[in-house]
Design an enzyme around this catalytic site. Structure first.
Site, PDB file in Angstrom:
ATOM      1  N   LYS A   1      23.900   3.482  56.796  1.00  0.00           N
ATOM      2  CA  LYS A   1      24.953   4.318  57.378  1.00  0.00           C
ATOM      3  C   LYS A   1      25.990   3.446  58.072  1.00  0.00           C
ATOM      4  CE  LYS A   1      21.402   6.792  58.830  1.00  0.00           C
ATOM      5  NZ  LYS A   1      20.454   7.573  59.605  1.00  0.00           N
TER       6      LYS A   1
ATOM      7  N   LYS B   1      21.762  -6.044  64.481  1.00  0.00           N
ATOM      8  CA  LYS B   1      22.438  -5.016  65.291  1.00  0.00           C
ATOM      9  C   LYS B   1      23.255  -5.640  66.409  1.00  0.00           C
ATOM     10  CE  LYS B   1      19.852  -0.885  64.212  1.00  0.00           C
ATOM     11  NZ  LYS B   1      19.109   0.275  64.696  1.00  0.00           N
TER      12      LYS B   1
ATOM     13  N   LYS C   1      21.670  -4.026  51.912  1.00  0.00           N
ATOM     14  CA  LYS C   1      20.910  -2.772  51.984  1.00  0.00           C
ATOM     15  C   LYS C   1      21.849  -1.586  52.202  1.00  0.00           C
ATOM     16  CE  LYS C   1      19.223  -1.523  55.942  1.00  0.00           C
ATOM     17  NZ  LYS C   1      18.544  -1.023  57.118  1.00  0.00           N
TER      18      LYS C   1
HETATM   19  P1  AMP Z   1      16.430   4.785  59.993  1.00  0.00           P
HETATM   20  O1  AMP Z   1      17.677   5.510  59.611  1.00  0.00           O
HETATM   21  O2  AMP Z   1      16.683   3.354  60.368  1.00  0.00           O
HETATM   22  O3  AMP Z   1      15.637   5.530  61.019  1.00  0.00           O
HETATM   23  O4  AMP Z   1      15.548   4.704  58.672  1.00  0.00           O
HETATM   24  C1  AMP Z   1      14.683   5.726  58.238  1.00  0.00           C
HETATM   25  C2  AMP Z   1      13.765   5.168  57.169  1.00  0.00           C
HETATM   26  O5  AMP Z   1      14.532   4.878  55.976  1.00  0.00           O
HETATM   27  C3  AMP Z   1      13.075   3.870  57.562  1.00  0.00           C
HETATM   28  O6  AMP Z   1      11.725   3.920  57.113  1.00  0.00           O
HETATM   29  C4  AMP Z   1      13.830   2.806  56.826  1.00  0.00           C
HETATM   30  O7  AMP Z   1      13.024   1.681  56.531  1.00  0.00           O
HETATM   31  C5  AMP Z   1      14.229   3.549  55.542  1.00  0.00           C
HETATM   32  N1  AMP Z   1      15.447   2.984  54.948  1.00  0.00           N
HETATM   33  C6  AMP Z   1      16.658   2.830  55.557  1.00  0.00           C
HETATM   34  N2  AMP Z   1      17.554   2.289  54.715  1.00  0.00           N
HETATM   35  C7  AMP Z   1      16.905   2.080  53.541  1.00  0.00           C
HETATM   36  C8  AMP Z   1      17.306   1.559  52.250  1.00  0.00           C
HETATM   37  N3  AMP Z   1      18.530   1.130  52.022  1.00  0.00           N
HETATM   38  N4  AMP Z   1      16.365   1.500  51.268  1.00  0.00           N
HETATM   39  C9  AMP Z   1      15.087   1.945  51.492  1.00  0.00           C
HETATM   40  N5  AMP Z   1      14.657   2.459  52.672  1.00  0.00           N
HETATM   41  C10 AMP Z   1      15.546   2.537  53.689  1.00  0.00           C
END
Ligand code: AMP
Length: 345
Positions: free
Chosen positions: A218, A134, A215
């Site tokens: 967004k 980040k 990965k």
């Molecule tokens: P966040 O948007 O960072 O709050 O992510 C929400 C959840 O989605 C977290 O548990 C992340 O680990 C999971 N996550 C985010 N991106 C991915 C991805 N590409 N594949 C699998 N899990 C994901």
């Protein structure tokens, strides 16, 4: 101290008899309200949330404090919080089965994070992969919150003395640090927090549509992901532009095999799995079929979300009730913590 469900009116008529011994186990997870959810979030985390709420004492949070460590527009934030609540409910989280709450409505989270700051070595935070990533992505805004992100996350999780945390692969390092913070605290003061384990799905890392070595995220722009609320024509458009290859490429083949396994209709699975195995695939056909299957998979979700959106007062009430119930637990934990740390006269 466990969350007593009688404290929220949403839970008044709740029959939790089917949650037997497992209910004694607490599960916590959170998602940042920072834009639409994608199929990576769904397969890595949310799908699991829906299954876990039937078996455990679950807390699912909207991590708004975490989300303001990124570049963002304050005018957009209330809508993003509301949208994430809609997503949670439309995907199947049920306030009668789990607690849905907003992090910033429970000030004890930042209080506990401060106390955890005093037991967390700076070097532990500096080596976090997400902090490094980040810091590169937002090199003009490397704020303290970005560095301290995992400490607040540990406070979120340990506040409810969670036994397990369902997350995607990118969060494993943070959960390991949460365990360490629990240990640092327990060693310095007195045994207070459990060391929670992570719960990982078999699809804990979904790759980007445009680069299957990265990965899905967004932050790489809307072309790189499929939103769970995307309309069928948008899914078609994004899939058409997704990566393909004329020669065998393990990452690309794995990417499509995973989507097929998770979203494909039985007919498409039979047809395309064979072709992928024989490396005799026409990507335009596969992408077209997958786009249709993904759109179908989320059809009920899109409809339910549209319905829920018509009643914003109900959504706000669910969030307020959930946050009030969670705060009751948080206050109990903070009372115990403050006594142990030596802050009670
Ligand atoms: P966040 O948007 O960072 O709050 O992510 C929400 C959840 O989605 C977290 O548990 C992340 O680990 C999971 N996550 C985010 N991106 C991915 C991805 N590409 N594949 C699998 N899990 C994901």
């Amino acid at each position: 101290m466990r969350y007593d469900r009688k404290f929220t009116s949403e839970n008044k008529n709740n029959n939790n008899d089917n949650k037997t011994m497992a209910q004694q186990q607490t599960v916590f997870s959170a998602v940042q309200p920072s834009g639409e959810l994608h199929i990576g979030n769904y397969l890595g985390a949310l799908k699991n949330f829906v299954e876990l709420q039937d078996k455990y004492n679950c807390f699912f949070f909207i991590a708004d404090y975490h989300s303001i460590t990124e570049n963002y527009d304050p005018k957009e934030k209330p809508r993003q919080i509301f949208d994430l609540a809609l997503d949670f409910l439309a995907i199947g989280l049920d306030p009668k089965k789990c607690t849905i709450a907003i992090q910033s409505q429970i000030p004890e989270h930042t209080e506990l994070a401060w106390i955890f700051n005093t037991v967390t070595p700076l070097t532990e935070l500096q080596r976090m992969t997400q902090f490094k990533d980040k810091s590169q992505q937002q090199d003009k805004n490397i704020n303290m919150g970005l560095l301290d992100y995992p400490v607040l996350q540990a406070a979120d999780i340990l506040m409810y003395k969670a036994d397990a945390v369902p997350v995607g692969q990118d969060q494993i390092q943070h959960i390991e640090l949460t365990r360490k913070i629990a240990r640092f605290f327990n060693n310095k003061f007195c045994n207070t927090f459990p060391e929670p384990k992570n719960i990982i799905t078999e699809t804990s890392k979904i790759m980007s549509l445009t680069n299957p070595t990265k990965k899905m995220s967004k932050s790489h722009g809307p072309k790189s992901y499929i939103g769970i609320n995307d309309k069928p024509e948008i899914i078609q458009k994004k899939m058409r532009k997704a990566v393909s290859t004329t020669e065998y490429n393990k990452d690309i083949y794995n990417f499509y095999a995973t989507l097929l396994k998770k979203f494909g209709s039985e007919k498409n699975k039979r047809c395309f799995n064979e072709k992928l195995k024989n490396q005799d695939i026409k990507f335009s056909e596969l992408k077209n079929a997958l786009a249709e299957d993904i759109a179908n998979y989320f059809k009920d979700f899109r409809e339910k979300r549209k319905e829920l959106k018509k009643n914003p007062e109900k959504i706000k009430r669910i969030l307020n009730e959930g946050s009030k119930g969670a705060r009751f637990v948080a206050q109990e934990t903070m009372k115990e913590v403050k006594e142990k740390v030596g802050l009670v006269l």
